[in-house]
Design an enzyme around this catalytic site. Sequence first.
Site, PDB file in Angstrom:
ATOM      1  N   GLY A  75     -23.817  42.205 -65.198  1.00  0.00           N
ATOM      2  CA  GLY A  75     -23.446  43.540 -64.773  1.00  0.00           C
ATOM      3  C   GLY A  75     -24.613  44.490 -64.949  1.00  0.00           C
ATOM      4  N   GLU A 110     -33.470  44.414 -66.308  1.00  0.00           N
ATOM      5  CA  GLU A 110     -33.413  44.681 -64.867  1.00  0.00           C
ATOM      6  C   GLU A 110     -33.457  46.199 -64.646  1.00  0.00           C
ATOM      7  OE1 GLU A 110     -30.636  43.727 -60.926  1.00  0.00           O
ATOM      8  OE2 GLU A 110     -29.871  43.305 -62.929  1.00  0.00           O
ATOM      9  N   HIS A 135     -33.903  38.135 -64.375  1.00  0.00           N
ATOM     10  CA  HIS A 135     -34.736  39.268 -63.968  1.00  0.00           C
ATOM     11  C   HIS A 135     -35.926  39.467 -64.917  1.00  0.00           C
ATOM     12  CE1 HIS A 135     -32.132  40.565 -60.713  1.00  0.00           C
ATOM     13  NE2 HIS A 135     -31.097  40.372 -61.523  1.00  0.00           N
ATOM     14  N   ASP A 193     -27.688  38.008 -55.831  1.00  0.00           N
ATOM     15  CA  ASP A 193     -26.426  38.171 -55.082  1.00  0.00           C
ATOM     16  C   ASP A 193     -26.691  38.077 -53.580  1.00  0.00           C
ATOM     17  OD1 ASP A 193     -24.860  38.813 -57.461  1.00  0.00           O
ATOM     18  OD2 ASP A 193     -25.969  40.706 -57.459  1.00  0.00           O
TER      19      ASP A 193
END
Length: 268
Positions: A75, A110, A135, A193
């Site tokens: 998230g 990130e 990341h 994603d």
Amino acid sequence: MGPCENPTSGIETAQILKEVAEKFLEDNPDDFCGIRMIYAPPRYVSISTLNQYLDTAFQLQESVGPFMAGFDLVGQEDKGRPLIYFVENILDKLAANPDKIMNLYFHAGETDWQGQSTDLNVLDALLLNATRIGHGYAIVKHPQAYKLGYEKNVPLEICPISNQALKLVKDLRNHPASILIQNSFPLVISSDDPGLWGAKGLSYDFYEAFMAMASSSMDLRLLKKLAINSIEYTNMEQESKDKCMAMWMNKWQNSMKIMEEPDIDLVK
């Protein structure tokens, strides 16, 4: 795999995924190396919820064995809890299960901000002995984290298109990975994603990494190294990893032979 309110249904889902993956591998032994599952609930939770997630992770591990690769918290980091918030509970849960190995795959760093809990997640992930870091965009701003990651050989999952789509970087030539590539930092290319921007597979991200992040003097050897990293830094057992590497190397060599063949003149 994300969280679910009923751990039993989560275990059933994991078992189904495992069966499908095994069947696909059986039907495609020359083109597929297998997949693993990472249990990845959101980071916007309380300590008590985190403890439930960790309990579920160990239950999944007991149920599906090595197919359960490890645990992550995902998230948007800026809106969620930093790793430091959960450190004590994560360590307590790991200590309470000394006979079990739970690999950690943390999304960390990130962000293009500096001096925030978000970019400091990179250092906490390393101190928690993360197997890989998702990341790690901010790592170049933290020399000690960079040094630790390099020495521990902890790869970063670089996501070129995602970082650009989410506006961390406008011009991929300025991506931190361009520095990491030059210094042989352990990297793997990921798509993050892909469904959100219509990408299929990793080809698009590999292309962007090669064309924008690499030096113009680099060649196919970089792509080869990045592909090998994708296998080397997986959670597979060494025997499976060696088999997958041999399969891929055979395909690579066949591709090189095709490229070396002279053009066929179809004009008569």
